[in-house]
Scaffold this active site. Structure first.
Site, PDB file in Angstrom:
ATOM      1  N   VAL A  74      -3.846  11.584   7.238  1.00  0.00           N
ATOM      2  CA  VAL A  74      -4.054  10.635   6.106  1.00  0.00           C
ATOM      3  C   VAL A  74      -3.612  11.157   4.854  1.00  0.00           C
ATOM      4  O   VAL A  74      -3.748  12.258   4.656  1.00  0.00           O
ATOM      5  CB  VAL A  74      -5.345   9.898   6.111  1.00  0.00           C
ATOM      6  CG1 VAL A  74      -5.862   9.187   7.432  1.00  0.00           C
ATOM      7  CG2 VAL A  74      -6.516  11.009   5.893  1.00  0.00           C
ATOM      8  N   SER A  75      -3.460  10.326   3.736  1.00  0.00           N
ATOM      9  CA  SER A  75      -2.895  10.708   2.332  1.00  0.00           C
ATOM     10  C   SER A  75      -3.915  11.446   1.604  1.00  0.00           C
ATOM     11  O   SER A  75      -3.758  12.310   0.513  1.00  0.00           O
ATOM     12  CB  SER A  75      -1.928   9.771   2.046  1.00  0.00           C
ATOM     13  OG  SER A  75      -1.146   9.476   2.769  1.00  0.00           O
ATOM     14  N   SER A  76      -4.994  10.967   1.683  1.00  0.00           N
ATOM     15  CA  SER A  76      -6.248  11.366   0.616  1.00  0.00           C
ATOM     16  C   SER A  76      -7.646  11.453   1.505  1.00  0.00           C
ATOM     17  O   SER A  76      -7.847  11.188   2.472  1.00  0.00           O
ATOM     18  CB  SER A  76      -6.528  10.378  -0.516  1.00  0.00           C
ATOM     19  OG  SER A  76      -6.778   9.219   0.061  1.00  0.00           O
ATOM     20  N   GLN A  90      -9.749   8.620   2.804  1.00  0.00           N
ATOM     21  CA  GLN A  90      -9.322   7.821   3.945  1.00  0.00           C
ATOM     22  C   GLN A  90      -9.928   8.112   5.292  1.00  0.00           C
ATOM     23  O   GLN A  90     -10.104   9.443   5.436  1.00  0.00           O
ATOM     24  CB  GLN A  90      -7.723   7.833   3.874  1.00  0.00           C
ATOM     25  CG  GLN A  90      -7.106   7.055   2.752  1.00  0.00           C
ATOM     26  CD  GLN A  90      -5.588   7.281   2.716  1.00  0.00           C
ATOM     27  OE1 GLN A  90      -5.035   8.237   3.248  1.00  0.00           O
ATOM     28  NE2 GLN A  90      -5.006   5.936   2.424  1.00  0.00           N
TER      29      GLN A  90
END
Length: 191
Positions: free
Chosen positions: A10-12, A15
């Site tokens: 996931v990007s961050s 999340q």
């Protein structure tokens, strides 16, 4: 013995990875919370080093493996060259080493890789627009300043009187680097 390996991204950090490969029985999972815009991802590198011929890599969806057309092609080709089967579950795509991929699957892979890169570009564009709008509205961007201008003047004066950066950092609740930055600054004149 071949292994079932999962790659989850996931990007961050805020999340949730729970929706990715949650119901699969995997021997090893590599999970990270970083942007897919770069190949400089520790868990991606660890996964690439870990997998061996005969292993099967499972990825929830194509954009989880990367956001660049070139990166996606590079990763999948490296895995296939190592003899690793790659499955993208959401897109229902399986790439098997030594087996020529179906032309329709290759077309879909290319199109979806382009969409992943396009989506990343849109995200970046929206971020830049949001930052520009916030700046235009006079909002401060970034972390708030640790020291006020008045504190900087005080610090300059105390440094001239012989106080050490360590003492001042403790007194003002900041790092010594902040004190050295104040000391070196030309903007604040000591009183």
């Amino acid at each position: 013995m071949s292994k079932q390996v999962g790659y989850i991204r996931v990007s961050s950090v805020d999340q949730n990875t729970g929706r990715q490969l949650g119901e699969m029985d995997l021997d090893k999972i590599f999970e990270e919370k970083v942007s897919g815009k770069s190949m400089n991802r520790p868990e991606l590198k660890a996964m690439m080093d870990y997998v061996r011929e005969g292993d099967h890599l499972h990825v929830h969806e194509l954009s989880r493996l990367g956001r660049s057309v070139i990166d996606l092609h590079t990763i999948v080709n490296e895995l296939l060259e190592k003899g690793v089967t790659v499955t993208f579950h959401k897109e229902n795509m399986v790439f098997v080493p030594g087996k020529e991929a179906d032309p329709m699957q290759l077309l879909m892979f290319g199109m979806l890789a382009n969409f992943a890169q396009f989506e990343r570009s849109l995200i970046r564009q929206r971020q830049q627009e949001g930052i520009a709008a916030a700046k235009a509205a006079g909002k401060h961007m970034g972390r708030p300043a640790k020291l006020t201008d008045e504190q900087k003047v005080e610090i300059k004066g105390k440094l001239k009187q012989g106080a050490t950066p360590t003492e001042l950092a403790r007194e003002y609740g900041c790092s010594r680097a902040s004190i050295y930055n104040v000391k070196a600054s030309k903007l604040v004149k000591a009183a």
